[in-house]
Scaffold this motif. Structure first.
Motif, PDB file in Angstrom:
ATOM      1  N   ALA A  98       6.674  20.227  53.515  1.00 16.39           N
ATOM      2  CA  ALA A  98       7.352  20.981  54.384  1.00 16.39           C
ATOM      3  C   ALA A  98       8.521  20.472  54.189  1.00 16.39           C
ATOM      4  O   ALA A  98       9.296  21.034  55.312  1.00 16.39           O
ATOM      5  CB  ALA A  98       6.990  21.142  55.894  1.00 16.39           C
TER       6      ALA A  98
ATOM      7  N   ASP B 182      -7.615  22.875  61.012  1.00 15.92           N
ATOM      8  CA  ASP B 182      -6.512  23.443  60.832  1.00 15.92           C
ATOM      9  C   ASP B 182      -5.173  23.943  61.766  1.00 15.92           C
ATOM     10  O   ASP B 182      -4.180  23.504  61.214  1.00 15.92           O
ATOM     11  CB  ASP B 182      -7.570  25.013  60.586  1.00 15.92           C
ATOM     12  N   THR B 183      -5.697  23.662  62.782  1.00 13.82           N
ATOM     13  CA  THR B 183      -4.789  24.003  63.679  1.00 13.82           C
ATOM     14  C   THR B 183      -3.394  22.721  64.268  1.00 13.82           C
ATOM     15  O   THR B 183      -3.055  22.158  64.032  1.00 13.82           O
ATOM     16  CB  THR B 183      -5.312  24.072  65.597  1.00 13.82           C
ATOM     17  N   SER B 184      -4.479  21.684  63.648  1.00 12.17           N
ATOM     18  CA  SER B 184      -3.511  20.342  63.770  1.00 12.17           C
ATOM     19  C   SER B 184      -2.875  20.839  62.224  1.00 12.17           C
ATOM     20  O   SER B 184      -1.775  19.982  62.082  1.00 12.17           O
ATOM     21  CB  SER B 184      -4.781  19.222  63.596  1.00 12.17           C
ATOM     22  N   LEU B 185      -3.271  21.167  61.056  1.00 12.48           N
ATOM     23  CA  LEU B 185      -2.460  20.770  59.958  1.00 12.48           C
ATOM     24  C   LEU B 185      -1.368  22.139  59.951  1.00 12.48           C
ATOM     25  O   LEU B 185       0.206  21.979  59.589  1.00 12.48           O
ATOM     26  CB  LEU B 185      -3.293  22.100  58.434  1.00 12.48           C
ATOM     27  N   GLU B 186      -1.761  23.236  60.743  1.00 10.19           N
ATOM     28  CA  GLU B 186      -0.086  23.957  61.352  1.00 10.19           C
ATOM     29  C   GLU B 186       0.589  23.017  62.434  1.00 10.19           C
ATOM     30  O   GLU B 186       2.453  23.646  61.710  1.00 10.19           O
ATOM     31  CB  GLU B 186      -1.016  25.137  61.855  1.00 10.19           C
TER      32      GLU B 186
ATOM     33  N   GLU C  10       8.738  22.108  60.707  1.00 10.26           N
ATOM     34  CA  GLU C  10      10.599  23.223  61.347  1.00 10.26           C
ATOM     35  C   GLU C  10      11.139  22.490  62.934  1.00 10.26           C
ATOM     36  O   GLU C  10      12.151  23.114  62.761  1.00 10.26           O
ATOM     37  CB  GLU C  10       9.300  24.329  61.474  1.00 10.26           C
TER      38      GLU C  10
ATOM     39  N   LEU D  82       0.977  26.066  70.136  1.00  8.80           N
ATOM     40  CA  LEU D  82       2.108  26.069  68.531  1.00  8.80           C
ATOM     41  C   LEU D  82       2.808  26.010  69.002  1.00  8.80           C
ATOM     42  O   LEU D  82       3.910  25.586  68.556  1.00  8.80           O
ATOM     43  CB  LEU D  82       1.680  26.816  67.410  1.00  8.80           C
TER      44      LEU D  82
ATOM     45  N   VAL E  73       0.348  18.208  53.749  1.00  8.86           N
ATOM     46  CA  VAL E  73       1.093  19.343  54.233  1.00  8.86           C
ATOM     47  C   VAL E  73       2.531  19.247  55.327  1.00  8.86           C
ATOM     48  O   VAL E  73       3.311  20.193  55.085  1.00  8.86           O
ATOM     49  CB  VAL E  73       0.359  20.092  55.453  1.00  8.86           C
TER      50      VAL E  73
ATOM     51  N   ARG F 254       6.517  24.120  69.881  1.00  7.94           N
ATOM     52  CA  ARG F 254       7.703  23.799  68.842  1.00  7.94           C
ATOM     53  C   ARG F 254       8.472  23.923  69.643  1.00  7.94           C
ATOM     54  O   ARG F 254       9.780  23.195  69.679  1.00  7.94           O
ATOM     55  CB  ARG F 254       7.670  25.322  68.269  1.00  7.94           C
TER      56      ARG F 254
ATOM     57  N   ARG G 159       3.200  21.379  60.268  1.00 10.28           N
ATOM     58  CA  ARG G 159       3.824  22.200  59.653  1.00 10.28           C
ATOM     59  C   ARG G 159       5.463  22.385  60.583  1.00 10.28           C
ATOM     60  O   ARG G 159       6.861  22.746  60.815  1.00 10.28           O
ATOM     61  CB  ARG G 159       3.273  23.782  58.764  1.00 10.28           C
ATOM     62  N   VAL G 160       5.352  23.016  62.364  1.00  8.95           N
ATOM     63  CA  VAL G 160       5.461  23.227  63.162  1.00  8.95           C
ATOM     64  C   VAL G 160       6.449  21.623  63.567  1.00  8.95           C
ATOM     65  O   VAL G 160       7.922  22.086  63.772  1.00  8.95           O
ATOM     66  CB  VAL G 160       4.725  23.167  64.497  1.00  8.95           C
TER      67      VAL G 160
END
Length: 262
Positions: free
Chosen positions: A91, A31-35, A42, A244, A87, A248, A38-39
């Motif tokens: 994005a 889950d963290t790697s998928l988020e 972005e 994250l 993902v 970023r 997205r980072v």
């Protein structure tokens, strides 16, 4: 033309190189790697390399090996890599997979290619496959309209440079030095030389990986390459805690570098 070439050419039209970010799926958890994917998008990545963790890597250095080991211990699967591809595509960046051949072969060349397309992916980087050793993969990829991305290195002969350029689609991945992935104090003159020789062999788009970790280095490489590939610096920034925010900040630093703002 493909989604990869379109994105690289769009970056070139803006007067800059593309930023290509790499992350192993499942680090520190799925889950963290998928988020984190997205980072990436972005914060400024144009292309994202999704890495299915593998137990016996030949290209990855200690930082990525450590991340892959944690992901494997957590039970990550190849299907999770295709989730990550979706993902990234949703994005707004162009997703590619960097996969070792055994993972692809066990799934089946054709199935791997079609699963990638179904998830929204555009290409595959194969660090342990050379064009002359992978006719089945090339055929499956061409049938599915998947870009085949092969590697060149400072030691690559002129004959093999041409073979690689002819077989590659999307871009050629130029390794800037002999060795494995990891942060370096400087990129070195070999990076510009291998890009020049790869272009002389017929490659239209060349992206550079191995060693880039700062905005200054990204700006340096962006002056002669079509794309700047960063992996270990991003993995290290996020760390086992899955930070994250730190990721970023690091992506924004490298994105500023390729845009000449570092």
């Amino acid at each position: 033309m493909s989604a990869i070439t379109d994105r690289i050419d769009a970056c070139k039209a803006e007067g800059r190189a593309a930023l290509v970010g790499y992350l192993p799926v499942g680090y520190p958890d799925v889950d963290t790697s998928l988020e984190a994917m997205r980072v990436f998008v972005e914060a400024g990545c144009d292309i994202v390399e999704v890495g299915p963790p593998y137990s016996d890597p030949v290209l990855d250095g200690p930082v990525i090996q450590h991340a892959a080991a944690i992901a494997l211990e957590g039970g990550v699967r190849v299907d999770d890599a295709f989730r990550a591809v979706s993902v990234v595509a949703q994005a707004g960046a162009v997703p590619v997979i960097m996969a070792y051949a055994n993972l692809m072969l066990s799934r089946g060349w054709e199935r791997f290619a079609t699963d990638l397309v179904a998830a929204g992916g555009a290409g595959v980087i194969t660090p342990d496959l050379t064009p002359d050793a992978s006719p089945e993969w090339i055929a499956a990829a061409r049938a599915a309209e998947v870009d085949t991305i092969f590697l060149t290195a400072p030691s690559t002969t002129r004959e093999r440079m041409q073979l690689t350029a002819d077989a590659s689609r999307g871009f050629v991945y130029a390794t800037s030095l002999m060795g494995v992935t990891g942060e370096r104090a400087s990129v070195g003159d070999a990076a510009a030389d291998v890009v020049a020789r790869t272009r002389e062999a017929g490659a239209e788009r060349v992206c550079v990986g191995l060693g880039v970790s700062t905005g200054r280095q990204a700006a340096e490489v962006a002056r002669f390459a079509d794309g700047v590939i960063v992996g270990s610096a991003f993995v290290k920034a996020m760390g086992d805690a899955g930070d994250l925010k730190a990721l970023r900040v690091k992506v924004e630093e490298l994105a500023a570098g390729v845009r000449g703002e570092a």
